[in-house]
Design an enzyme around this catalytic site. Structure first.
Site, short mmCIF file in Angstrom:
data_model
loop_
_atom_site.label_atom_id
_atom_site.label_comp_id
_atom_site.label_asym_id
_atom_site.label_seq_id
_atom_site.Cartn_x
_atom_site.Cartn_y
_atom_site.Cartn_z
N ARG A 103 131.29 101.95 68.21
CA ARG A 103 130.14 101.74 67.31
C ARG A 103 129.03 101.16 68.18
O ARG A 103 129.11 100.02 68.63
CB ARG A 103 130.52 100.78 66.19
CG ARG A 103 129.43 100.49 65.17
CD ARG A 103 129.97 99.55 64.11
NE ARG A 103 128.94 99.05 63.22
CZ ARG A 103 128.59 99.60 62.06
NH1 ARG A 103 129.20 100.70 61.66
NH2 ARG A 103 127.66 99.06 61.31
N HIS A 130 126.27 109.11 61.82
CA HIS A 130 127.28 108.26 61.17
C HIS A 130 128.30 109.18 60.50
O HIS A 130 128.43 109.20 59.27
CB HIS A 130 126.59 107.34 60.16
CG HIS A 130 127.38 106.11 59.83
ND1 HIS A 130 128.69 105.92 60.24
CD2 HIS A 130 127.04 104.99 59.11
CE1 HIS A 130 129.11 104.76 59.80
NE2 HIS A 130 128.14 104.17 59.12
N GLN A 133 131.05 107.74 57.88
CA GLN A 133 130.50 107.36 56.59
C GLN A 133 130.23 108.59 55.73
O GLN A 133 130.55 108.61 54.54
CB GLN A 133 129.20 106.58 56.78
CG GLN A 133 128.50 106.22 55.47
CD GLN A 133 129.30 105.26 54.62
OE1 GLN A 133 129.66 104.19 55.05
NE2 GLN A 133 129.60 105.67 53.39
N ASP A 222 119.65 104.40 51.75
CA ASP A 222 120.11 103.47 52.78
C ASP A 222 119.00 102.45 53.02
O ASP A 222 117.85 102.65 52.58
CB ASP A 222 120.43 104.24 54.07
CG ASP A 222 121.13 103.40 55.12
OD1 ASP A 222 121.61 102.30 54.79
OD2 ASP A 222 121.19 103.84 56.29
N CYS A 262 125.60 103.51 51.58
CA CYS A 262 126.60 103.21 52.61
C CYS A 262 126.83 101.72 52.79
O CYS A 262 127.81 101.33 53.44
CB CYS A 262 126.21 103.87 53.94
SG CYS A 262 124.67 103.27 54.64
N ARG A 290 136.01 105.16 52.98
CA ARG A 290 135.91 105.05 54.44
C ARG A 290 137.32 104.93 55.03
O ARG A 290 137.64 105.54 56.07
CB ARG A 290 135.08 103.82 54.84
CG ARG A 290 133.59 103.95 54.67
CD ARG A 290 132.96 104.86 55.72
NE ARG A 290 133.19 104.39 57.08
CZ ARG A 290 132.45 103.47 57.71
NH1 ARG A 290 131.44 102.90 57.10
NH2 ARG A 290 132.71 103.14 58.96
#
Length: 304
Positions: A103, A130, A133, A222, A262, A290
């Site tokens: 990450r 991502h 996600q 987001d 998310c 997830r």
């Protein structure tokens, strides 16, 4: 699937559905206490150059539930943070572990890591993509709507890693995708070029949130300032005026429209508290998924 999961652009529609089908099986097994320790004896190295809650917990718990072990590596506590070349880190970890999740900021770092590592590499988040996600998002939408093909997905906000991956994942799964971003905050040009070539689906990039959500089956948003952009928050708040997913906007959507986020959410900015709480079950199911989606990726990439 290929050796790695670096971005959804690398996957076919069949790859995505294989992951989602496997994730459904993982979720069923977990809910019904059916043993599924398919990665017994396997170890996942987890490299974190960005802070995390859901990514760390879901990967660590996921490896445990699959019978394996996850090892946390912070850039502040390892040689990565002291300048060790990524290719050297990759070659060392490949001799210790069975997979790497990273990450970080730059997509190029993930791509370089995968080139040098002989073991699978999973993108846990970059500034460009991502994928984990969005796989969870697609899983949640398919659970609730029973399908993906033919649905309209609307994204409201910054053309960031989430927008990039939602455009790719949505179009590859047969969804129509509408994105509303302010001028200067568009998705990555590579993703927009892909969207132009997607066959059989409609993609539009607009400035009006109302236009984007019209008759939408799923609305996703987001935060306006992602990690590393905190100093831009005031400027972005001004630029994104009118981009809050509120009840007035939701009235323009298709009846039964879902909302996804998310997390973490800044209620009152990109989404109103009223809309967030009205769709909290969907949003936290998305967060749970997830775990299941990533277990599917881990299994498909790391199984013998």
């Amino acid at each position: 699937m290929k050796k790695d999961l670096l971005k959804l652009l690398d996957l076919t529609r069949e790859d995505i559905h294989e992951i989602l089908d496997t994730a459904d099986q993982m979720k069923f097994s977990q809910k019904h206490h059916i043993p599924h320790d398919h990665l017994k004896g396997k170890t996942l190295a987890m490299i974190f150059e960005k802070n995390s809650t859901r990514t760390r917990v879901s990967f660590e718990v996921g490896m445990y539930q699959l019978g394996g072990h996850a090892l946390f590596l912070s850039s502040h506590e390892s040689q990565i943070g002291r300048g060790e070349p990524v290719e050297d880190t990759a070659r060392v970890l490949a001799r210790y572990c069975d997979g790497i999740m990273i990450r970080t900021f730059a997509q190029t770092e993930v791509e370089e890591l995968a080139k040098k590592a002989s073991i699978p590499v999973i993108n846990g988040l970059t500034d460009f993509a991502h994928p984990c996600q969005v796989l969870a998002d697609l899983m949640t939408i398919r659970e609730r709507m029973t399908r993906l093909e033919g649905l309209k997905l609307a994204f409201i906000g910054d053309g960031n890693n989430m927008a990039n991956s939602l455009i790719v994942g949505g179009l590859k799964c047969g969804m129509d995708v509408s994105v509303a971003c302010p001028e200067g905050y568009d998705p990555d040009p590579v993703v927009l070029d892909f969207a132009k070539t997607a066959e059989g689906n409609r993609f539009e990039l607009v400035r009006s949130p109302a236009q984007a959500v019209a008759d939408a089956d799923v609305v996703i948003t987001d935060v306006w300032a992602s990690m590393g952009q905190e100093e831009e928050r005031a400027v972005r708040a001004k630029a994104f005026t009118g981009y809050c997913v509120d009840q007035k906007l939701m009235e323009l959507t298709h009846p039964g429209c879902m909302v996804q986020h998310c997390l973490p959410a800044h209620k009152g900015e990109e989404i109103s508290a009223e809309v967030f709480e009205a769709h909290a079950d969907e949003i936290f199911e998305e967060a749970e998924n997830r775990l299941h989606a990533q277990k599917a990726v881990l299994y498909l990439l790391m199984r013998d």
